[in-house]
Design an enzyme around this catalytic site. Structure first.
Site, mmCIF file in Angstrom:
data_model
loop_
_atom_site.group_PDB
_atom_site.id
_atom_site.type_symbol
_atom_site.label_atom_id
_atom_site.label_comp_id
_atom_site.label_asym_id
_atom_site.label_seq_id
_atom_site.Cartn_x
_atom_site.Cartn_y
_atom_site.Cartn_z
ATOM 1 N N LYS A 189 27.946 44.943 30.053
ATOM 2 C CA LYS A 189 27.232 44.133 31.050
ATOM 3 C C LYS A 189 28.116 43.934 32.273
ATOM 4 C CE LYS A 189 26.856 39.625 31.597
ATOM 5 N NZ LYS A 189 26.976 39.577 33.085
ATOM 6 N N GLY A 242 37.344 37.812 32.462
ATOM 7 C CA GLY A 242 36.740 36.756 33.267
ATOM 8 C C GLY A 242 37.505 35.462 33.110
ATOM 9 N N SER A 243 36.800 34.356 33.241
ATOM 10 C CA SER A 243 37.471 33.052 33.243
ATOM 11 C C SER A 243 37.907 32.636 31.837
ATOM 12 C CB SER A 243 36.530 31.992 33.822
ATOM 13 O OG SER A 243 35.366 31.903 33.029
ATOM 14 N N THR A 244 38.923 31.810 31.784
ATOM 15 C CA THR A 244 39.425 31.317 30.500
ATOM 16 C C THR A 244 38.353 30.513 29.773
ATOM 17 O OG1 THR A 244 41.706 31.377 31.257
ATOM 18 C CG2 THR A 244 41.238 29.868 29.444
ATOM 19 N N GLY A 247 35.978 32.853 28.236
ATOM 20 C CA GLY A 247 36.707 33.524 27.147
ATOM 21 C C GLY A 247 36.643 32.711 25.863
ATOM 22 N N GLU A 265 40.646 39.232 28.552
ATOM 23 C CA GLU A 265 41.597 39.316 29.668
ATOM 24 C C GLU A 265 41.186 38.221 30.649
ATOM 25 O OE1 GLU A 265 43.041 39.713 32.914
ATOM 26 O OE2 GLU A 265 42.191 41.726 33.176
ATOM 27 N N CYS A 299 43.191 38.579 38.814
ATOM 28 C CA CYS A 299 43.587 37.707 37.700
ATOM 29 C C CYS A 299 45.092 37.492 37.671
ATOM 30 C CB CYS A 299 43.101 38.297 36.391
ATOM 31 S SG CYS A 299 43.524 40.021 36.217
ATOM 32 N N GLU A 396 43.899 28.012 38.505
ATOM 33 C CA GLU A 396 43.656 29.328 39.084
ATOM 34 C C GLU A 396 42.622 29.150 40.207
ATOM 35 O OE1 GLU A 396 41.290 32.432 36.924
ATOM 36 O OE2 GLU A 396 42.963 33.696 37.503
HETATM 37 P P1 NAI Z 1 32.892 34.179 34.525
HETATM 38 O O1 NAI Z 1 33.939 34.174 33.487
HETATM 39 O O2 NAI Z 1 31.730 33.248 34.367
HETATM 40 O O3 NAI Z 1 32.264 35.655 34.741
HETATM 41 C C1 NAI Z 1 32.788 36.831 34.229
HETATM 42 C C2 NAI Z 1 31.733 37.548 33.404
HETATM 43 O O4 NAI Z 1 31.392 36.752 32.286
HETATM 44 C C3 NAI Z 1 30.417 37.841 34.130
HETATM 45 O O5 NAI Z 1 29.952 39.119 33.745
HETATM 46 C C4 NAI Z 1 29.493 36.762 33.584
HETATM 47 O O6 NAI Z 1 28.140 37.137 33.603
HETATM 48 C C5 NAI Z 1 29.981 36.645 32.165
HETATM 49 N N1 NAI Z 1 29.653 35.368 31.505
HETATM 50 C C6 NAI Z 1 29.540 34.133 32.070
HETATM 51 N N2 NAI Z 1 29.198 33.221 31.144
HETATM 52 C C7 NAI Z 1 29.087 33.875 29.962
HETATM 53 C C8 NAI Z 1 28.747 33.475 28.629
HETATM 54 N N3 NAI Z 1 28.455 32.211 28.334
HETATM 55 N N4 NAI Z 1 28.736 34.415 27.669
HETATM 56 C C9 NAI Z 1 29.034 35.688 27.946
HETATM 57 N N5 NAI Z 1 29.338 36.141 29.187
HETATM 58 C C10 NAI Z 1 29.374 35.239 30.184
HETATM 59 O O7 NAI Z 1 33.596 33.899 35.880
HETATM 60 P P2 NAI Z 1 32.930 33.275 37.193
HETATM 61 O O8 NAI Z 1 32.217 32.002 36.850
HETATM 62 O O9 NAI Z 1 32.164 34.310 37.880
HETATM 63 O O10 NAI Z 1 34.242 32.911 38.011
HETATM 64 C C11 NAI Z 1 34.868 31.677 37.782
HETATM 65 C C12 NAI Z 1 36.348 31.816 37.769
HETATM 66 O O11 NAI Z 1 36.749 32.661 36.698
HETATM 67 C C13 NAI Z 1 36.951 32.476 38.979
HETATM 68 O O12 NAI Z 1 37.055 31.595 40.040
HETATM 69 C C14 NAI Z 1 38.272 32.907 38.428
HETATM 70 O O13 NAI Z 1 39.159 31.824 38.400
HETATM 71 C C15 NAI Z 1 37.949 33.318 37.014
HETATM 72 N N6 NAI Z 1 37.767 34.774 36.889
HETATM 73 C C16 NAI Z 1 38.786 35.512 36.381
HETATM 74 C C17 NAI Z 1 38.674 36.888 36.317
HETATM 75 C C18 NAI Z 1 39.772 37.733 35.785
HETATM 76 O O14 NAI Z 1 39.891 38.880 36.198
HETATM 77 N N7 NAI Z 1 40.551 37.267 34.843
HETATM 78 C C19 NAI Z 1 37.503 37.587 36.815
HETATM 79 C C20 NAI Z 1 36.444 36.718 37.270
HETATM 80 C C21 NAI Z 1 36.606 35.366 37.307
#
Ligand code: NAI
Ligand code: MG
Length: 496
Positions: A189, A242-244, A247, A265, A299, A396
């Site tokens: 996804k 994605g976000s902690t 995760g 990650e 990240c 972060e």
């Molecule tokens: P997020 O963690 O919500 O999004 C990343 C992915 O997770 C997207 O594909 C999203 O659809 C999916 N996702 C969201 N909620 C989910 C759930 N309950 N179950 C399964 N999948 C889910 O990150 P978001 O809200 O877009 O960004 C928020 C913060 O997260 C950013 O400001 C940043 O601090 C951090 N982040 C860190 C990343 C990294 O590379 N480690 C990448 C993106 C965001």
């Protein structure tokens, strides 16, 4: 009128191309059951680029069934050379379509074309590296004496993968590379704010000769499609970037469903440590790459700069000067280094942190505001005179905002560097081998960059300690994450 499964998009470069909008399942672009769709925005212009179809739980089920069927075929169990051929061809197609892929990425994500081109090159390089691994993923022969014959196998899995929006294409490659190399099959996804490049890769996978069902790519939201992947009872492994916070949700869903294998990650607040003997101009280049590359939406961004007192003033002066020279704006301008933040949500989140830094008493050395006009552009921002309890130092931010902290001794630097819940990466800038060894051994992080930063290679594993995640991507390590060990122990009868 319903949205067609392919739309024509005119890129700001003037090029027109055909963008798939459906769910990529069984090597075809198909409608989701409920035919819902959502809009895709360009963060640099705030315009709607197109809509794409949205996967819901029932569509995840259809995609998983496709992945399960492919898992039973000769793709997974047959000769690894067949998988290598697809990966080599895919790398070649990524190179061939580099200009287009980079433009799609820049339009959808907002990052500069310079950055997108770098991502595309790394994507092709990673697929190529994985191609070379296909026939080298082996088990062991274990000697327990002449009464038994023992060996281990590395068994691939049906996977679910959830990727973020900051490096849509590159994160897709880090996920699909090991899947294709090991014989796994997957449902991937993309992030809801950047679905376009992943769908385009669907087309390239077909052209590369991948059999149907091996990789299925869906667009959709986290709480629906993402959650359905994490809690699916027949997905053996979930990989997430994605976000902690998310995760943690994924790990819980994995535990409560079928205890699927989990790799995460996650976020970071990485220290970038500068010692008195560092070369000022080279170090400043790395400080800039560390925090302002990809508009800070990285990240492992070096978002806490620790500078030894003897060189502090010189570094700050040069860092401010070079930061103010950064070209920010139209991401399609080849000279632009910093494009737009990826979404309105991210833009607002970053500005909130900047304001909290100002309110809590930190000094703005440069930046501290958005760029006037359309698009989500934020000036590269340096904060000094920060305290460890400030939100800008602890959290972060995921944007072009950095805190600078002064220290005197090596031990103090180590203590400050480790004063975080995260452990993704760290930078060290010195030519003193003893300092390099002492500090790199003491910092709790999955990657330590010495006299460089944000410097990736397909053979070097990447991943975090503690709140930055579980497992590793790239390197040899990733193949352990995408396979399970089966041990076979055969009793040998005495035939004499
Ligand atoms: P997020 O963690 O919500 O999004 C990343 C992915 O997770 C997207 O594909 C999203 O659809 C999916 N996702 C969201 N909620 C989910 C759930 N309950 N179950 C399964 N999948 C889910 O990150 P978001 O809200 O877009 O960004 C928020 C913060 O997260 C950013 O400001 C940043 O601090 C951090 N982040 C860190 C990343 C990294 O590379 N480690 C990448 C993106 C965001
Ligand atoms: Mg977008």
């Amino acid at each position: 009128m319903s949205l067609p499964l392919e739309v024509e998009i005119k890129l700001p470069t003037g090029t027109t191309y055909k963008q798939p909008t459906g769910l990529f399942i069984n090597n075809e672009f198909v409608y989701p059951k409920q035919k819902k769709s959502f809009e895709v925005l360009s963060p640099s212009t705030e315009e709607v680029i197109t809509s794409v179809y949205e996967a819901l739980e029932e569509d995840v089920e259809t995609a998983v069934q496709a992945a399960e069927a492919a898992y039973k075929t000769n793709w997974t169990w047959g000769p690894p050379e067949a998988r290598a051929a697809v990966l080599y061809k895919l790398a070649e197609l990524v190179d061939k379509n580099a200009e287009l892929l980079a433009s799609i990425e820049t339009f959808d994500n907002g990052k500069s074309l310079q950055n997108s081109k770098g991502d595309v090159a790394l994507t092709a390089a990673y697929f190529r590296s994985c191609a070379g691994w296909c026939d080298k993923i082996t088990g062991n022969l274990i000697n327990t004496g002449n009464s038994h014959f023992n060996y281990t196998q590395r068994v691939p899995m049906v996977c679910g993968q959830i990727i973020p929006w900051n490096f849509p294409l590159l994160m897709l490659s880090w996920k699909l590379g090991p899947v294709l190399a090991t014989g796994c099959t997957t449902v991937l996804k993309s992030a809801e704010s950047t679905p376009l490049s992943a769908l385009y890769v669907g087309k390239l996978l077909v052209e590369a000769g991948m059999p149907k069902g091996v990789v299925n790519i869906i667009s959709g939201f986290g709480a629906t499609a993402g959650a359905a992947i994490a809690s699916h009872p027949r997905i053996d492994k979930v990989a997430f970037t994605g976000s902690t916070n998310v995760g943690k949700i994924i790990m819980k869903a994995a535990a409560e469903s079928n205890l699927k294998k989990v790799t995460l990650e996650l976020g970071g607040k990485s220290p970038n440590v500068v010692f008195d003997d560092a070369d000022v101009s080279k170090t400043v280049k790395h400080l800039i790459t560390a925090i302002f590359f990809n508009t800070g939406e990285v990240c492992c961004a070096g978002s806490r700069i620790l500078i030894q007192s003897g060189i502090y003033d010189k570094i700050i002066k040069e860092f401010k000067k070079e930061t103010e020279k950064i070209k920010i704006g139209n991401p399609f301008d080849p000279e632009t280094f910093m494009g737009a933040q990826a979404s309105d949500i991210q833009f607002k989140k970053i500005l909130k942190y900047i304001n909290s830094g100002i309110e809590q008493g930190a000094t703005v050395i440069t930046g501290g505001k958005p760029v006037e006009g359309k698009g989500y552009f934020i000036k590269p921002t340096i904060f000094a005179d920060v305290r460890p309890d400030m939100d800008i130092v602890k959290d972060e931010i995921f944007g072009p905002v950095v805190s600078v902290i002064k220290f005197d001794t090596v031990d103090e630097a180590i203590e400050l560097a480790n004063d975080t819940q995260y452990g993704l990466a760290a930078g060290i800038h010195t030519n003193d081998i003893n300092k390099i060894m002492k500090v790199s051994n003491a910092i709790k992080a999955g990657t330590i960059w010495v006299n460089t930063y944000n410097d990736f290679h397909p053979m070097v594993p990447f991943g975090g300690f503690s709140a930055s995640g579980i497992g590793r991507e790239m390197g040899e390590e990733v193949f352990h994450e995408y396979t399970q060990v089966r041990a076979v122990r055969i009793a040998i009868s005495n035939t004499n």
